[in-house]
Design a protein around this motif. Structure first.
Motif, mmCIF file in Angstrom:
data_model
loop_
_atom_site.group_PDB
_atom_site.id
_atom_site.type_symbol
_atom_site.label_atom_id
_atom_site.label_comp_id
_atom_site.label_asym_id
_atom_site.label_seq_id
_atom_site.Cartn_x
_atom_site.Cartn_y
_atom_site.Cartn_z
ATOM 1 N N SER B 287 0.826 -1.200 0.000
ATOM 2 C CA SER B 287 0.000 0.000 0.000
ATOM 3 C C SER B 287 0.855 1.243 0.000
ATOM 4 N N ILE B 288 0.373 2.171 -0.791
ATOM 5 C CA ILE B 288 1.043 3.459 -0.923
ATOM 6 C C ILE B 288 0.036 4.501 -0.471
ATOM 7 N N ASN B 289 0.373 5.203 0.609
ATOM 8 C CA ASN B 289 -0.580 6.151 1.171
ATOM 9 C C ASN B 289 0.183 7.235 1.917
ATOM 10 N N LYS B 290 -0.304 8.463 1.808
ATOM 11 C CA LYS B 290 0.434 9.527 2.493
ATOM 12 C C LYS B 290 0.104 9.566 3.980
ATOM 13 N N ASP B 291 -1.003 8.916 4.356
ATOM 14 C CA ASP B 291 -1.404 8.887 5.753
ATOM 15 C C ASP B 291 -0.791 7.659 6.435
#
Lengths: 103, 326
Positions: B287-291
């Motif tokens: 997963s790629i997520n800024k959060d």
């Protein structure tokens, strides 16, 4: 009776003699939501419960037993891909997935 | 005394052994006892050797033009006849178009019950304990069946396939169909395939999915490029399908499709339980997520915290490079 059946990759048209049992999928169409007046009228309608005996059904012996119901523990070891810049993280991710033989 | 496992095998539309069959044989081998595979279809005789290579001790082949397409009226009586003859303790088949239709009908005919869409099995004494996801994949239920044989349908890719060994031999028995045109009450008039662009989501080995974190429909372009490089398909969360950013046909989750790729790359997806229901059998989630607190990270094998707009293109480029270098 002619029905259209949903397949994994398309549709098929099937003919069957009646009487027939048909199960429907959610592609069937939009549900008809009742208007307020119809909801009010529905409340006044008589609901007549039947017992199984009245419709001539006896409860068969239970053939399937629920032994356990639980929330599975997901044990995933998460590896956080570190890097000084987002670009570096992206590249590192590719290398890690390559090492894991996933790409 | 009923013993062993009967696998109801099937072929794919292009005449190959359905990939679920080696998984079913694997289940039978692990449960213990003889594994008999029944192969029903038209032009399936040649697949018997393959079933043997995967570890079947006996293969019963019913190869007849009438079985070209799955029809309950032709398949179910044959399966019933074979089940009675083999007298297995357990019958397994895939949770396929065929399995979904056949399993309950076969169970009724044999006076027993079926557990559908199972992902895990074990024997407790002579009792099969079958486990299946419920409540949209957020919980699991374990069932036992009070009847013989105990029947279960199995979700594809939930279990390890049996190992192939072409030196293995099996007893192969050919049987006539014993059903005629007159027995089949339904008739397939026409079959239309939907034109699928690229790899089908359900078949894809790699799925790249986007969520609201993409910021807009244009965010799917780089994901499509990545999916293309990986030979995979593009999925989407319900949120973005509802917003009209991506077609509903690509929606992954409880109300969308259940996918089982080897690798699932979630970009800008927070990981609502409804979405996770669509990927509950996936082992490798990236997963790629800024959060950094996104709940999807808990289920991810690899997590990248940061701006997808920079991470994804760099990732894509590196993948392309690695692939080119062999």
């Amino acid at each position: 009776m002619t029905v259209e059946r949903v397949l994994l990759d398309g549709f098929e048209t099937v003919e069957a003699p009646t009487p027939a049992v048909v199960t429907v999928s959610n592609e069937l169409g939009e549900p008809r939501y009742p208007q307020l007046r119809q909801i009010m009228m529905a409340a006044k309608k008589e609901v007549k419960p039947w017992t199984l005996g009245e419709i001539g059904i006896s409860v068969p012996e239970k053939r399937i037993t629920l032994e356990a119901l639980f929330v599975p523990e997901t044990k995933v070891e998460t590896e956080i891909i570190e890097g000084d810049t987002p670009r570096e993280k992206g590249e590192k991710l590719a290398v890690r997935l390559r090492e894991a033989k996933l790409i | 005394m009923a013993s062993g496992t009967l696998v109801i095998g099937e072929a794919t539309e292009d005449g190959k052994l359905n990939p679920v069959v080696p998984e079913l044989i694997g289940i039978g081998s692990r449960l213990g006892g003889r594994v008999t595979v029944a192969l029903l279809g038209s032009g399936v005789e040649g697949l018997a050797r393959e079933a043997a290579a995967f570890g079947a001790s006996k293969v019963i082949v019913v190869d007849d033009a009438i079985l070209k397409e799955y029809q309950g009226d032709s398949y179910v009586p044959i399966a019933e006849r074979i089940a009675k003859e083999v007298d297995p303790a357990v019958i397994v088949m895939g949770q396929t178009m065929m399995g979904r239709d056949m399993a309950p009908r076969l169970a009724q005919r044999l006076g027993t019950a079926v557990a559908m869409d199972c992902v895990n099995f074990e024997m407790q004494g002579d009792k099969l304990v079958a486990e299946r996801p419920c409540y949209g994949g957020s919980a699991r239920a374990r069932y036992t069946i009070n009847g013989t044989p105990q029947i279960a349908t199995v979700r594809a890719k939930a279990q390890e396939p049996a190992e192939r060994d072409d030196s293995r031999q099996a007893e192969v028995v050919k049987q006539p169909a014993g059903v005629g045109e007159g027995d089949v009450r339904t008739r397939i008039v026409e079959r239309r395939k939907e034109k699928a662009e690229g790899v089908r989501l359900e078949d894809a080995k790699v799925v790249v999915s986007g969520g609201r974190g993409l910021g807009g429909p244009e965010g799917f372009k780089p994901l499509e490029e990545l999916a293309d490089v990986l030979g995979g398909a593009v999925g989407a969360s319900r949120a973005v399908c509802d917003l009209g950013w991506y077609p509903v046909a690509n929606q992954v989750g409880l109300t969308g499709k259940v996918v089982t790729p080897d690798l699932y790359i979630a970009v800008g997806i927070s990981g609502a339980s409804q979405h996770m229901a669509g990927i509950s059998s996936v082992k490798n989630i990236v997963s790629i997520n800024k959060d950094a607190d996104a709940s999807i990270f808990k289920s991810s094998r690899w997590a990248v915290v940061g701006d997808w707009k920079e991470i994804v293109p760099a990732f894509t480029e590196k993948v392309r490079q690695l692939k080119a270098s062999g």
